[in-house]
Design a protein around this motif. Structure first.
Motif, PDB file in Angstrom:
ATOM      1  N   LEU A  63       0.712  -1.218   0.043  1.00 36.14           N
ATOM      2  CA  LEU A  63      -0.080  -0.032  -0.001  1.00 36.14           C
ATOM      3  C   LEU A  63       1.005   1.208  -0.070  1.00 36.14           C
ATOM      4  N   PHE A  64       0.703   2.062  -0.961  1.00 36.11           N
ATOM      5  CA  PHE A  64       1.769   3.210  -1.202  1.00 36.11           C
ATOM      6  C   PHE A  64       1.087   4.528  -1.654  1.00 36.11           C
ATOM      7  N   ARG A  65       1.694   5.626  -1.570  1.00 38.38           N
ATOM      8  CA  ARG A  65       1.540   6.843  -2.016  1.00 38.38           C
ATOM      9  C   ARG A  65       2.518   7.323  -2.978  1.00 38.38           C
ATOM     10  N   LEU A  66       2.442   8.360  -4.007  1.00 34.52           N
ATOM     11  CA  LEU A  66       3.201   8.779  -4.833  1.00 34.52           C
ATOM     12  C   LEU A  66       3.370  10.418  -4.452  1.00 34.52           C
ATOM     13  N   SER A  67       4.509  10.839  -4.342  1.00 32.92           N
ATOM     14  CA  SER A  67       4.731  12.246  -4.047  1.00 32.92           C
ATOM     15  C   SER A  67       4.608  12.886  -5.467  1.00 32.92           C
ATOM     16  N   PRO A  68       4.239  14.523  -5.253  1.00 30.46           N
ATOM     17  CA  PRO A  68       4.259  15.089  -6.646  1.00 30.46           C
ATOM     18  C   PRO A  68       5.467  14.834  -7.585  1.00 30.46           C
ATOM     19  N   GLU A  69       6.458  14.427  -7.057  1.00 32.41           N
ATOM     20  CA  GLU A  69       7.711  14.198  -7.801  1.00 32.41           C
ATOM     21  C   GLU A  69       7.651  12.848  -8.173  1.00 32.41           C
ATOM     22  N   GLY A  70       6.765  11.979  -8.034  1.00 34.41           N
ATOM     23  CA  GLY A  70       6.625  10.658  -8.339  1.00 34.41           C
ATOM     24  C   GLY A  70       7.446   9.584  -7.427  1.00 34.41           C
ATOM     25  N   ASP A  71       7.957  10.182  -6.393  1.00 40.44           N
ATOM     26  CA  ASP A  71       8.401   9.026  -5.557  1.00 40.44           C
ATOM     27  C   ASP A  71       7.456   8.282  -4.657  1.00 40.44           C
ATOM     28  N   GLU A  72       7.950   7.005  -4.668  1.00 34.23           N
ATOM     29  CA  GLU A  72       7.020   5.954  -3.741  1.00 34.23           C
ATOM     30  C   GLU A  72       7.324   6.002  -2.490  1.00 34.23           C
ATOM     31  N   LYS A  73       6.260   6.244  -1.717  1.00 35.13           N
ATOM     32  CA  LYS A  73       6.335   5.797  -0.158  1.00 35.13           C
ATOM     33  C   LYS A  73       5.209   4.756   0.221  1.00 35.13           C
ATOM     34  N   ILE A  74       6.062   3.743   0.439  1.00 34.58           N
ATOM     35  CA  ILE A  74       5.021   2.561   1.127  1.00 34.58           C
ATOM     36  C   ILE A  74       4.504   2.838   2.552  1.00 34.58           C
ATOM     37  N   ILE A  75       3.275   2.801   2.352  1.00 37.80           N
ATOM     38  CA  ILE A  75       2.607   2.867   3.802  1.00 37.80           C
ATOM     39  C   ILE A  75       2.587   1.581   4.411  1.00 37.80           C
ATOM     40  N   SER A 148       7.184   4.025  16.047  1.00 40.84           N
ATOM     41  CA  SER A 148       8.766   3.292  15.704  1.00 40.84           C
ATOM     42  C   SER A 148       9.257   4.132  14.758  1.00 40.84           C
ATOM     43  N   LEU A 149       8.448   4.536  13.658  1.00 42.68           N
ATOM     44  CA  LEU A 149       9.003   5.453  12.373  1.00 42.68           C
ATOM     45  C   LEU A 149       9.342   6.455  12.778  1.00 42.68           C
ATOM     46  N   THR A 150       8.561   7.218  13.645  1.00 48.06           N
ATOM     47  CA  THR A 150       8.890   8.492  13.944  1.00 48.06           C
ATOM     48  C   THR A 150       9.894   8.780  14.948  1.00 48.06           C
ATOM     49  N   LEU A 151       9.833   7.927  16.025  1.00 49.16           N
ATOM     50  CA  LEU A 151      10.732   8.352  17.167  1.00 49.16           C
ATOM     51  C   LEU A 151      12.001   7.438  17.234  1.00 49.16           C
ATOM     52  N   GLN A 152      12.218   6.361  16.471  1.00 48.73           N
ATOM     53  CA  GLN A 152      13.194   5.618  16.814  1.00 48.73           C
ATOM     54  C   GLN A 152      14.117   5.353  15.486  1.00 48.73           C
ATOM     55  N   ASN A 153      15.348   5.269  15.838  1.00 46.24           N
ATOM     56  CA  ASN A 153      16.401   5.204  14.425  1.00 46.24           C
ATOM     57  C   ASN A 153      16.245   4.078  13.786  1.00 46.24           C
ATOM     58  N   ALA A 154      17.076   3.943  12.518  1.00 42.26           N
ATOM     59  CA  ALA A 154      16.957   3.080  11.576  1.00 42.26           C
ATOM     60  C   ALA A 154      17.343   1.558  12.115  1.00 42.26           C
ATOM     61  N   THR A 155      18.347   1.689  12.891  1.00 43.79           N
ATOM     62  CA  THR A 155      18.533   0.413  13.443  1.00 43.79           C
ATOM     63  C   THR A 155      17.491  -0.317  14.214  1.00 43.79           C
ATOM     64  N   TYR A 156      16.879   0.590  15.109  1.00 41.64           N
ATOM     65  CA  TYR A 156      15.828   0.015  15.913  1.00 41.64           C
ATOM     66  C   TYR A 156      14.522  -0.477  14.983  1.00 41.64           C
ATOM     67  N   VAL A 184      12.227  -3.128  -0.655  1.00 42.28           N
ATOM     68  CA  VAL A 184      10.777  -2.687  -0.494  1.00 42.28           C
ATOM     69  C   VAL A 184      10.667  -2.706   1.143  1.00 42.28           C
ATOM     70  N   ILE A 185      11.509  -3.479   1.854  1.00 39.68           N
ATOM     71  CA  ILE A 185      11.938  -3.387   3.142  1.00 39.68           C
ATOM     72  C   ILE A 185      12.301  -2.138   3.707  1.00 39.68           C
ATOM     73  N   ALA A 186      13.283  -1.678   2.942  1.00 38.72           N
ATOM     74  CA  ALA A 186      13.914  -0.425   3.210  1.00 38.72           C
ATOM     75  C   ALA A 186      12.765   0.917   3.081  1.00 38.72           C
ATOM     76  N   ALA A 187      12.233   0.643   1.877  1.00 36.60           N
ATOM     77  CA  ALA A 187      11.153   1.951   1.727  1.00 36.60           C
ATOM     78  C   ALA A 187      10.156   1.761   2.904  1.00 36.60           C
ATOM     79  N   HIS A 188       9.605   0.460   3.120  1.00 31.45           N
ATOM     80  CA  HIS A 188       8.658   0.520   4.233  1.00 31.45           C
ATOM     81  C   HIS A 188       9.260   1.040   5.478  1.00 31.45           C
TER      82      HIS A 188
END
Length: 234
Positions: A63-75, A148-156, A184-188
């Motif tokens: 499940l994803f959205r596209l930015s105005p620039e066409g970048d994909e953000k996986i929800i 988790s996505l907003t408060l924790q770092n990438a390793t967490y 895909v995992i990285a984008a998620h």
């Protein structure tokens, strides 16, 4: 729709149907449709009328959205045994899908019509309250993911993701197979692919995991939980 097998046991894997009576569930399955998607196929697009929700029998759907620039953000990444788009059903005939949905791998799904689902809830108080309880649990899980996505770092985030893939009954040396592409995992997880690779390398060097292609062996579940300060599994 006639089925060569009984779909009820697999449907009960989803939180939405877990507490539903056999009578109600059979009523819903009488009107469901089977959908087969090849890798990359689109299921629906952002803004389209939301007249169905879905259960994944096999495969992976993003499940994803596209930015105005066409970048994909996986929800969210939806796996076998999960449902999605059910909340939109309560928006009536004006409801529209807030995201895009597409197959990451070949996938098989069941589709449920809005009309039949809402009709059942209107007729059965039991079904309605059961659904509210199930959706409340689902909402709580999503809030934790947002934190988790907003408060924790990438390793967490990566370690928490790996721990989520481990069956709760397994405590030592579990095999974690990354059937989801690393990109895909990285984008998620909202991290760059090269960052994902660096974190995996550091975890391997630290003795937390072993990596062999798409297979990851967690050498010590307790140590990995301690790394992100997660409580032991109950």
């Amino acid at each position: 729709m006639n089925h060569a097998h009984d779909p009820l046991p697999e449907l009960r894997r989803a939180y939405l149907f877990a507490d539903m009576t056999d009578e109600h569930l059979k009523r819903l399955t009488s009107g469901m449709h089977e959908i087969h998607l090849a890798t990359g196929d689109s299921l629906f697009r952002h803004g389209e009328p939301a007249d169905r929700f879905y259960f994944i029998r096999s495969g992976l759907v993003k499940l994803f959205r596209l930015s105005p620039e066409g970048d994909e953000k996986i929800i969210e990444l939806m796996h076998a045994g999960q449902t999605f788009a059910e909340a939109v059903m309560f928006m009536g005939t004006q409801g529209r899908y807030p995201v895009n949905a597409a197959a990451v791998t070949d996938a098989q799904l069941y589709a449920f019509e809005q009309k039949g689902f809402i009709g059942l809830l209107r007729e059965s108080t039991e079904a309605t309250f059961g659904l509210l309880a199930s959706m409340s649990r689902r909402l709580h899980m999503l809030v934790n993911q947002i934190e988790s996505l907003t408060l924790q770092n990438a390793t967490y985030r990566l370690v928490a993701y790996l721990l989520e893939q481990i069956p709760r009954e397994v405590q030592t040396s579990p095999q974690v197979q990354l059937t989801t592409p690393k990109g895909v995992i990285a984008a998620h997880l909202a991290i760059q692919p090269e960052t994902l690779s660096r974190i995996l390398a550091k975890l391997r060097q630290g003795g937390f995991i072993e990596v062999h292609g798409h297979h990851i062996t967690v050498r010590d579940v307790g140590a990995l939980r301690k790394l992100v300060q997660l409580p032991p599994a109950e």
